[in-house]
Design a protein around this motif. Structure first.
Motif, PDB file in Angstrom:
ATOM      1  N   GLY A 149     -59.623  26.048  16.300  1.00  0.00           N
ATOM      2  CA  GLY A 149     -58.276  26.552  16.053  1.00  0.00           C
ATOM      3  C   GLY A 149     -57.789  26.300  14.647  1.00  0.00           C
ATOM      4  N   ILE A 150     -58.636  25.736  13.795  1.00  0.00           N
ATOM      5  CA  ILE A 150     -58.279  25.513  12.392  1.00  0.00           C
ATOM      6  C   ILE A 150     -58.449  26.829  11.632  1.00  0.00           C
ATOM      7  CG2 ILE A 150     -58.837  24.268  10.275  1.00  0.00           C
ATOM      8  CD1 ILE A 150     -57.648  22.473  12.397  1.00  0.00           C
ATOM      9  N   ALA A 151     -57.385  27.355  11.080  1.00  0.00           N
ATOM     10  CA  ALA A 151     -57.439  28.630  10.368  1.00  0.00           C
ATOM     11  C   ALA A 151     -58.106  28.450   9.008  1.00  0.00           C
ATOM     12  CB  ALA A 151     -56.037  29.193  10.177  1.00  0.00           C
ATOM     13  N   PRO A 152     -58.958  29.404   8.607  1.00  0.00           N
ATOM     14  CA  PRO A 152     -59.607  29.286   7.291  1.00  0.00           C
ATOM     15  C   PRO A 152     -58.620  29.214   6.131  1.00  0.00           C
ATOM     16  CG  PRO A 152     -60.741  30.905   8.634  1.00  0.00           C
ATOM     17  CD  PRO A 152     -59.476  30.539   9.367  1.00  0.00           C
ATOM     18  N   ASN A 153     -57.408  29.784   6.310  1.00  0.00           N
ATOM     19  CA  ASN A 153     -56.431  29.754   5.216  1.00  0.00           C
ATOM     20  C   ASN A 153     -55.592  28.486   5.218  1.00  0.00           C
ATOM     21  OD1 ASN A 153     -54.811  30.182   7.419  1.00  0.00           O
ATOM     22  ND2 ASN A 153     -53.924  32.113   6.693  1.00  0.00           N
ATOM     23  N   ARG A 154     -56.048  27.484   5.938  1.00  0.00           N
ATOM     24  CA  ARG A 154     -55.315  26.209   5.981  1.00  0.00           C
ATOM     25  C   ARG A 154     -55.226  25.580   4.598  1.00  0.00           C
ATOM     26  NH1 ARG A 154     -54.129  22.050   9.694  1.00  0.00           N
ATOM     27  NH2 ARG A 154     -54.177  19.967   8.755  1.00  0.00           N
ATOM     28  N   SER A 155     -56.278  25.744   3.802  1.00  0.00           N
ATOM     29  CA  SER A 155     -56.282  25.201   2.445  1.00  0.00           C
ATOM     30  C   SER A 155     -57.094  26.137   1.559  1.00  0.00           C
ATOM     31  CB  SER A 155     -56.894  23.802   2.412  1.00  0.00           C
ATOM     32  OG  SER A 155     -58.294  23.868   2.636  1.00  0.00           O
ATOM     33  N   PRO A 156     -56.849  26.127   0.250  1.00  0.00           N
ATOM     34  CA  PRO A 156     -57.631  26.970  -0.652  1.00  0.00           C
ATOM     35  C   PRO A 156     -59.121  26.661  -0.593  1.00  0.00           C
ATOM     36  CG  PRO A 156     -55.660  26.153  -1.758  1.00  0.00           C
ATOM     37  CD  PRO A 156     -55.756  25.420  -0.460  1.00  0.00           C
ATOM     38  N   GLU A 157     -59.482  25.377  -0.444  1.00  0.00           N
ATOM     39  CA  GLU A 157     -60.889  24.992  -0.408  1.00  0.00           C
ATOM     40  C   GLU A 157     -61.569  25.535   0.852  1.00  0.00           C
ATOM     41  OE1 GLU A 157     -58.506  22.384  -2.876  1.00  0.00           O
ATOM     42  OE2 GLU A 157     -58.346  22.849  -0.735  1.00  0.00           O
ATOM     43  N   LEU A 158     -60.876  25.445   1.985  1.00  0.00           N
ATOM     44  CA  LEU A 158     -61.437  25.950   3.233  1.00  0.00           C
ATOM     45  C   LEU A 158     -61.556  27.465   3.182  1.00  0.00           C
ATOM     46  CD1 LEU A 158     -62.430  25.301   6.065  1.00  0.00           C
ATOM     47  CD2 LEU A 158     -60.063  25.335   6.859  1.00  0.00           C
ATOM     48  N   ALA A 159     -60.536  28.129   2.655  1.00  0.00           N
ATOM     49  CA  ALA A 159     -60.565  29.591   2.544  1.00  0.00           C
ATOM     50  C   ALA A 159     -61.706  30.051   1.650  1.00  0.00           C
ATOM     51  CB  ALA A 159     -59.228  30.093   2.010  1.00  0.00           C
ATOM     52  N   ALA A 160     -61.920  29.353   0.542  1.00  0.00           N
ATOM     53  CA  ALA A 160     -62.990  29.731  -0.383  1.00  0.00           C
ATOM     54  C   ALA A 160     -64.352  29.589   0.277  1.00  0.00           C
ATOM     55  CB  ALA A 160     -62.919  28.879  -1.643  1.00  0.00           C
ATOM     56  N   GLY A 161     -64.533  28.534   1.053  1.00  0.00           N
ATOM     57  CA  GLY A 161     -65.803  28.341   1.752  1.00  0.00           C
ATOM     58  C   GLY A 161     -66.055  29.427   2.772  1.00  0.00           C
ATOM     59  N   ALA A 162     -65.032  29.770   3.541  1.00  0.00           N
ATOM     60  CA  ALA A 162     -65.170  30.821   4.548  1.00  0.00           C
ATOM     61  C   ALA A 162     -65.460  32.169   3.887  1.00  0.00           C
ATOM     62  CB  ALA A 162     -63.907  30.898   5.386  1.00  0.00           C
ATOM     63  N   GLU A 163     -64.782  32.457   2.800  1.00  0.00           N
ATOM     64  CA  GLU A 163     -64.987  33.737   2.105  1.00  0.00           C
ATOM     65  C   GLU A 163     -66.396  33.831   1.526  1.00  0.00           C
ATOM     66  OE1 GLU A 163     -61.884  33.896  -0.750  1.00  0.00           O
ATOM     67  OE2 GLU A 163     -60.300  34.138   0.755  1.00  0.00           O
ATOM     68  N   ARG A 164     -66.908  32.718   1.016  1.00  0.00           N
ATOM     69  CA  ARG A 164     -68.269  32.739   0.466  1.00  0.00           C
ATOM     70  C   ARG A 164     -69.287  33.034   1.563  1.00  0.00           C
ATOM     71  NH1 ARG A 164     -71.755  27.753  -0.579  1.00  0.00           N
ATOM     72  NH2 ARG A 164     -73.689  28.683  -1.319  1.00  0.00           N
TER      73      ARG A 164
END
Length: 205
Positions: free
Chosen positions: A113-128
């Motif tokens: 349930g942790i959204a990828p956009n929770r933090s910039p670092e997490l979002a960047a990892g998911a996008e990669r």
């Protein structure tokens, strides 16, 4: 329990490893920060030097998981070599292999349930990680005439959904999940049917 993570100056990672063990054993909602601290060999108060709370700790597990996942998928895709179709199949097998080998990370990424956009670092990892599948899908779709070419992002989402479904239903070592077909065979045949429907593969004669 010895406070190995603390004494080695890497308490943050010791807590991540403890959380991953608990996620594998009890699920992302089945443990407390106190349990993670105990497993890492420190007091609960020490956790807050590095994490704001349990969700923050799980988010770091997910961030590290996305980094590993992206590396695994990039290695499997290998720039589309030796051929885009074969490399695309390799990414499917890599998806299943990652889910097995890094099950704690996988659950933290996709089932916590942790959204990828929770933090910039997490979002960047998911996008990669997602970018690898998108590149692979674009390479496959390039063989279709532009007028018959569906959006690559939609096709990639379909393939991810199929992969996740195979993981959930057949690739977990839980009672009742074993079937007459290997998860790799299920995924490969499912993707094959899908690609034939798009016209990327010739009809099965």
């Amino acid at each position: 329990m010895a406070k190995q993570g603390y004494h080695h100056g890497n308490l943050r990672q010791a807590l991540v490893e403890a959380a991953l063990e608990l996620i594998r054993a009890q699920g992302p909602g089945g443990f407390t920060l106190s349990e993670a601290a105990k497993r890492a060999g420190v007091t609960p108060a020490a956790v807050y030097r590095h994490f704001a709370g349990r969700e923050d700790l799980i988010a770091e597990c997910a961030r590290q998981g996305y980094a590993i996942f992206a590396d695994v998928m990039e290695h499997a895709w290998n720039g589309g070599a030796p051929a885009p179709l074969a490399a695309f199949g390799a990414t499917g097998r890599a998806y299943l292999a990652f889910a097995r080998r890094f099950s704690g990370h996988y659950v933290a990424m996709f089932e916590s349930g942790i959204a990828p956009n929770r933090s910039p670092e997490l979002a960047a990892g998911a996008e990669r990680a997602e970018a690898v599948m998108l590149r692979a899908t674009e390479a496959l779709l390039s063989s279709l005439p532009a007028a018959r070419r569906p959006p690559a992002s939609m096709v990639a989402a379909h393939v991810r959904a199929m992969s996740h479904g195979v993981v959930e239903l057949f690739a977990r070592a839980a009672p009742g999940t074993a079937g007459p077909w290997a998860p790799e065979d299920l995924l490969e045949s499912g993707i094959g049917i899908y690609l034939r429907g798009l016209g990327i593969l010739p009809p099965d004669t």
